[in-house]
Design a protein around this motif. Structure first.
Motif, PDB file in Angstrom:
ATOM      1  N   GLU A 275       0.846  -1.189   0.000  1.00 48.18           N
ATOM      2  CA  GLU A 275       0.000   0.000   0.000  1.00 48.18           C
ATOM      3  C   GLU A 275       0.878   1.233   0.000  1.00 48.18           C
ATOM      4  OE1 GLU A 275      -4.077  -1.103   2.374  1.00 48.18           O
ATOM      5  OE2 GLU A 275      -2.343  -0.476   3.558  1.00 48.18           O
ATOM      6  N   LYS A 276       0.444   2.264  -0.697  1.00 47.34           N
ATOM      7  CA  LYS A 276       1.150   3.538  -0.676  1.00 47.34           C
ATOM      8  C   LYS A 276       1.110   4.121   0.733  1.00 47.34           C
ATOM      9  CE  LYS A 276       2.534   4.792  -4.906  1.00 47.34           C
ATOM     10  NZ  LYS A 276       3.878   5.315  -5.199  1.00 47.34           N
ATOM     11  N   ASP A 277       2.211   4.758   1.126  1.00 45.08           N
ATOM     12  CA  ASP A 277       2.292   5.375   2.449  1.00 45.08           C
ATOM     13  C   ASP A 277       2.880   6.767   2.247  1.00 45.08           C
ATOM     14  OD1 ASP A 277       2.317   5.805   5.168  1.00 45.08           O
ATOM     15  OD2 ASP A 277       4.234   4.787   5.467  1.00 45.08           O
ATOM     16  N   GLY A 278       2.024   7.728   1.952  1.00 45.71           N
ATOM     17  CA  GLY A 278       2.506   9.061   1.633  1.00 45.71           C
ATOM     18  C   GLY A 278       2.825   9.176   0.155  1.00 45.71           C
ATOM     19  N   GLU A 279       3.575  10.204  -0.203  1.00 43.38           N
ATOM     20  CA  GLU A 279       3.814  10.511  -1.610  1.00 43.38           C
ATOM     21  C   GLU A 279       4.771   9.520  -2.280  1.00 43.38           C
ATOM     22  OE1 GLU A 279       3.136  12.412  -5.087  1.00 43.38           O
ATOM     23  OE2 GLU A 279       2.175  12.928  -3.167  1.00 43.38           O
ATOM     24  N   ASN A 280       5.872   9.202  -1.600  1.00 43.87           N
ATOM     25  CA  ASN A 280       6.933   8.416  -2.250  1.00 43.87           C
ATOM     26  C   ASN A 280       7.143   7.024  -1.674  1.00 43.87           C
ATOM     27  OD1 ASN A 280       7.673  10.605  -3.995  1.00 43.87           O
ATOM     28  ND2 ASN A 280       8.663  11.574  -2.224  1.00 43.87           N
ATOM     29  N   ASP A 281       6.645   6.751  -0.482  1.00 47.22           N
ATOM     30  CA  ASP A 281       6.943   5.485   0.176  1.00 47.22           C
ATOM     31  C   ASP A 281       5.748   4.543   0.189  1.00 47.22           C
ATOM     32  OD1 ASP A 281       9.508   6.286   0.620  1.00 47.22           O
ATOM     33  OD2 ASP A 281       9.171   6.942   2.676  1.00 47.22           O
ATOM     34  N   ALA A 282       5.994   3.314   0.617  1.00 49.46           N
ATOM     35  CA  ALA A 282       4.946   2.296   0.650  1.00 49.46           C
ATOM     36  C   ALA A 282       5.208   1.337   1.804  1.00 49.46           C
ATOM     37  CB  ALA A 282       4.917   1.530  -0.675  1.00 49.46           C
ATOM     38  N   VAL A 283       4.203   0.525   2.121  1.00 47.36           N
ATOM     39  CA  VAL A 283       4.313  -0.495   3.165  1.00 47.36           C
ATOM     40  C   VAL A 283       3.930  -1.839   2.564  1.00 47.36           C
ATOM     41  CG1 VAL A 283       3.464  -1.305   5.399  1.00 47.36           C
ATOM     42  CG2 VAL A 283       3.740   1.140   4.998  1.00 47.36           C
ATOM     43  N   ILE A 284       4.806  -2.833   2.716  1.00 48.61           N
ATOM     44  CA  ILE A 284       4.494  -4.194   2.255  1.00 48.61           C
ATOM     45  C   ILE A 284       3.544  -4.826   3.271  1.00 48.61           C
ATOM     46  CG2 ILE A 284       5.440  -6.499   1.798  1.00 48.61           C
ATOM     47  CD1 ILE A 284       8.070  -5.095   1.013  1.00 48.61           C
ATOM     48  N   VAL A 285       2.396  -5.304   2.782  1.00 45.50           N
ATOM     49  CA  VAL A 285       1.406  -5.884   3.698  1.00 45.50           C
ATOM     50  C   VAL A 285       1.306  -7.401   3.553  1.00 45.50           C
ATOM     51  CG1 VAL A 285       0.056  -3.761   3.803  1.00 45.50           C
ATOM     52  CG2 VAL A 285      -0.532  -5.487   2.088  1.00 45.50           C
ATOM     53  N   ASN A 286       1.887  -7.967   2.489  1.00 42.80           N
ATOM     54  CA  ASN A 286       1.754  -9.401   2.273  1.00 42.80           C
ATOM     55  C   ASN A 286       2.881  -9.899   1.370  1.00 42.80           C
ATOM     56  OD1 ASN A 286       0.573 -12.010   2.174  1.00 42.80           O
ATOM     57  ND2 ASN A 286      -0.396 -11.501   0.226  1.00 42.80           N
ATOM     58  N   VAL A 287       3.476 -11.027   1.737  1.00 46.67           N
ATOM     59  CA  VAL A 287       4.498 -11.678   0.912  1.00 46.67           C
ATOM     60  C   VAL A 287       3.914 -12.969   0.368  1.00 46.67           C
ATOM     61  CG1 VAL A 287       6.804 -12.716   0.883  1.00 46.67           C
ATOM     62  CG2 VAL A 287       6.373 -10.701   2.306  1.00 46.67           C
ATOM     63  N   HIS A 288       3.936 -13.127  -0.954  1.00 47.26           N
ATOM     64  CA  HIS A 288       3.356 -14.321  -1.571  1.00 47.26           C
ATOM     65  C   HIS A 288       4.215 -15.559  -1.301  1.00 47.26           C
ATOM     66  CE1 HIS A 288       0.443 -12.318  -4.568  1.00 47.26           C
ATOM     67  NE2 HIS A 288       0.838 -11.380  -3.719  1.00 47.26           N
ATOM     68  N   ASP A 289       3.619 -16.725  -1.436  1.00 51.54           N
ATOM     69  CA  ASP A 289       4.362 -17.977  -1.278  1.00 51.54           C
ATOM     70  C   ASP A 289       5.527 -18.024  -2.260  1.00 51.54           C
ATOM     71  OD1 ASP A 289       2.749 -18.896   0.744  1.00 51.54           O
ATOM     72  OD2 ASP A 289       1.426 -20.039  -0.583  1.00 51.54           O
ATOM     73  N   ARG A 290       6.628 -18.620  -1.813  1.00 50.08           N
ATOM     74  CA  ARG A 290       7.849 -18.664  -2.621  1.00 50.08           C
ATOM     75  C   ARG A 290       8.028 -20.022  -3.294  1.00 50.08           C
ATOM     76  NH1 ARG A 290      10.788 -16.238   2.661  1.00 50.08           N
ATOM     77  NH2 ARG A 290      10.441 -14.008   2.218  1.00 50.08           N
ATOM     78  N   LYS A 291       8.658 -19.985  -4.463  1.00 50.37           N
ATOM     79  CA  LYS A 291       9.060 -21.225  -5.130  1.00 50.37           C
ATOM     80  C   LYS A 291      10.244 -21.843  -4.400  1.00 50.37           C
ATOM     81  CE  LYS A 291      11.278 -20.946  -9.122  1.00 50.37           C
ATOM     82  NZ  LYS A 291      11.525 -20.797 -10.574  1.00 50.37           N
ATOM     83  N   ASN A 292      11.168 -20.990  -3.972  1.00 58.92           N
ATOM     84  CA  ASN A 292      12.322 -21.414  -3.178  1.00 58.92           C
ATOM     85  C   ASN A 292      12.916 -20.183  -2.524  1.00 58.92           C
ATOM     86  OD1 ASN A 292      13.945 -20.098  -5.158  1.00 58.92           O
ATOM     87  ND2 ASN A 292      14.127 -21.974  -6.336  1.00 58.92           N
ATOM     88  N   GLU A 293      13.840 -20.404  -1.620  1.00 53.82           N
ATOM     89  CA  GLU A 293      14.550 -19.275  -1.018  1.00 53.82           C
ATOM     90  C   GLU A 293      15.937 -19.715  -0.604  1.00 53.82           C
ATOM     91  OE1 GLU A 293      13.449 -18.358   3.332  1.00 53.82           O
ATOM     92  OE2 GLU A 293      11.604 -19.239   2.529  1.00 53.82           O
ATOM     93  N   LEU A 294      16.914 -18.861  -0.854  1.00 53.37           N
ATOM     94  CA  LEU A 294      18.264 -19.093  -0.410  1.00 53.37           C
ATOM     95  C   LEU A 294      18.491 -18.261   0.855  1.00 53.37           C
ATOM     96  CD1 LEU A 294      20.170 -18.867  -3.829  1.00 53.37           C
ATOM     97  CD2 LEU A 294      19.004 -20.819  -2.821  1.00 53.37           C
ATOM     98  N   VAL A 295      19.330 -18.763   1.744  1.00 50.92           N
ATOM     99  CA  VAL A 295      19.582 -18.064   3.002  1.00 50.92           C
ATOM    100  C   VAL A 295      20.768 -17.115   2.862  1.00 50.92           C
ATOM    101  CG1 VAL A 295      20.123 -18.359   5.450  1.00 50.92           C
ATOM    102  CG2 VAL A 295      18.659 -20.018   4.291  1.00 50.92           C
ATOM    103  N   ARG A 296      21.845 -17.587   2.309  1.00 53.99           N
ATOM    104  CA  ARG A 296      23.032 -16.772   2.074  1.00 53.99           C
ATOM    105  C   ARG A 296      23.490 -17.037   0.651  1.00 53.99           C
ATOM    106  NH1 ARG A 296      23.704 -18.797   7.412  1.00 53.99           N
ATOM    107  NH2 ARG A 296      24.760 -20.611   6.601  1.00 53.99           N
TER     108      ARG A 296
END
Length: 307
Positions: free
Chosen positions: A59-80
Motif C-alpha cells: 500500500e502507498k504510504d505518503g507521496e513516495n513510500d509504501a508499506v508491504i502488507v503481504n508476501v506471496h508464497d515462494r518457489k524457493n529461497e536461499l539463506v546466504r
C-alpha cells in the motif's frame, strides 16, 4: 500466503516484486516504477522476512513510500545470499588466479541442486591458460556437459559472452555467484557496462579477492533478471540429509535408481550402481571422491535439537 490481511484487500492494494533490499528499505518494481517500501512491523512477530525476488502486495504510504502488507508464497529461497524465487544460478569459476577447484565447484553444485535451482557453469580467465592447463580444463568441461550442465567459457574483456548468456538468462531470475576474485563483477561489467560495478584486484599475498558487492539487487538484462550478490558466505550441508546428497549429484541421482537397495548411500552396499559406474569409468572418480567427502561431513555433523 504469508501474513495476509484480508481486510486490507481492496483497490488500494498494489502488487510488485522486491528488486533490491538496502539499509532497511525494500525497493519494489511495479510496472516500470520503483517504489521504496518498508515491511510491516507485524512481519517480525510472525517471523516473515521479505526477500529480494519476493512477489508482494503493498500500500502507498505518503507521496513516495509504501508499506508491504503481504508476501506471496515462494518457489524457493536461499539463506546466504538472501533471495527468493530463483530459477538458476550462474556459477562463476576462474580457471586461473585463483586456480580452478573441481571440489569447490562440486560443493556449489550440490548446494544449488538441493534448492532445486538450475546451475549454469561459467569458466572465466581462459586466456591465462597454457596448453597443458587448457587440456585439463577441456576434460572437466566435457564431463560436466556430459552430465547435463551448461558450461560457458570466457576470457577477460570477452564481449561475446553477452550474446551466449542472453538466451540462457531470458525470462528467468538468475543468481550470479562463485568464489571470490573469479571475475563476477568484471563479468557483469562486460554484460552491462553502464553498471560500472566496483572491482578489486586479486590480493597477491592472499591469492584471493575480496567481495566487493555489498547488497543483493536484481538487475534487468536480456529479458531476464540477474542478481549480483555477495556470494555464498556459507556452503555447508546443514539442510541436506545423508540420504538426499546423491540427488544433488546429477549423474548419481540417475544411477541410484539401479542400486539394489533403496536408500543406498553408495558407500559399502552390495550391487551399488554408482560404485559400478565409477569403477567402469562411466562416472568420474573425482566426483565420487567429493561425494564421499561431503557425505562424511553430513554424517559427522552434530545432531540438531529443536529449541
Amino acid at each position: 500466503m504469508h501474513g495476509s490481511d484480508s481486510e486490507r484487500e481492496g483497490e488500494s492494494l498494489k502488487h510488485g516484486q522486491i528488486r533490491k533490499a538496502l539499509s532497511g528499505f525494500y525497493y519494489l518494481y511495479d510496472q516500470g516504477e520503483t517504489v521504496r517500501s518498508k515491511g510491516r512491523g507485524v512481519f517480525r512477530v510472525r517471523g516473515v522476512t521479505p526477500l529480494v525476488g519476493d512477489l508482494v502486495d503493498y500500500e502507498k504510504d505518503g507521496e513516495n513510500d509504501a508499506v508491504i502488507v503481504n508476501v506471496h508464497d515462494r518457489k524457493n529461497e536461499l539463506v546466504r545470499p538472501p533471495i527468493a524465487n530463483v530459477d538458476q544460478a550462474l556459477l562463476v569459476f576462474s580457471v586461473k588466479e585463483p586456480n580452478f577447484s573441481p571440489k569447490l565447484l562440486d560443493r556449489f553444485l550440490a548446494v544449488i541442486e538441493s534448492y532445486d535451482v538450475e546451475p549454469v557453469i561459467i569458466m572465466t580467465k581462459t586466456d591465462l591458460l597454457d596448453d597443458g592447463g587448457r587440456e585439463k580444463i577441456r576434460r572437466y568441461k566435457e564431463y560436466y556437459r556430459s552430465i547435463g550442465y551448461t558450461v560457458l567459457e570466457t576470457s577477460i574483456g570477452d564481449g561475446s559472452v553477452a550474446s551466449e548468456l542472453g538466451p540462457i538468462i531470458e525470462g528467468k531470475t538468475s543468481v550470479l555467484t562463485g568464489q571470490s576474485g573469479v571475475g563476477k563483477s568484471t563479468l557483469l561489467n562486460t554484460l552491462m557496462p553502464e553498471l560500472e560495478l566496483k572491482t578489486d584486484e586479486i590480493s597477491d599475498s592472499l591469492g584471493r579477492g575480496r567481495h566487493t558487492t555489498r547488497h543483493v539487487e536484481l538487475i534487468e538484462f536480456a529479458g531476464g533478471l540477474v542478481a549480483d550478490t555477495p556470494g555464498f558466505s556459507s556452503l555447508d550441508f546443514d539442510h541436506i540429509e545423508k540420504e538426499d546428497l546423491a540427488r544433488c549429484f546429477a549423474e548419481f541421482a540417475e544411477l541410484s535408481e539401479n542400486c539394489k537397495f533403496r536408500g543406498c548411500l553408495h558407500l559399502k552396499e552390495p550391487k551399488c550402481a554408482v560404485k559400478s559406474a565409477v569403477e567402469s569409468g562411466e562416472a568420474e572418480q573425482f566426483r565420487y571422491d567429493h561425494y564421499i567427502q561431503f557425505l562424511q561431513e553430513i554424517i559427522d555433523r552434530k545432531p540438531r535439537y529443536p529449541s
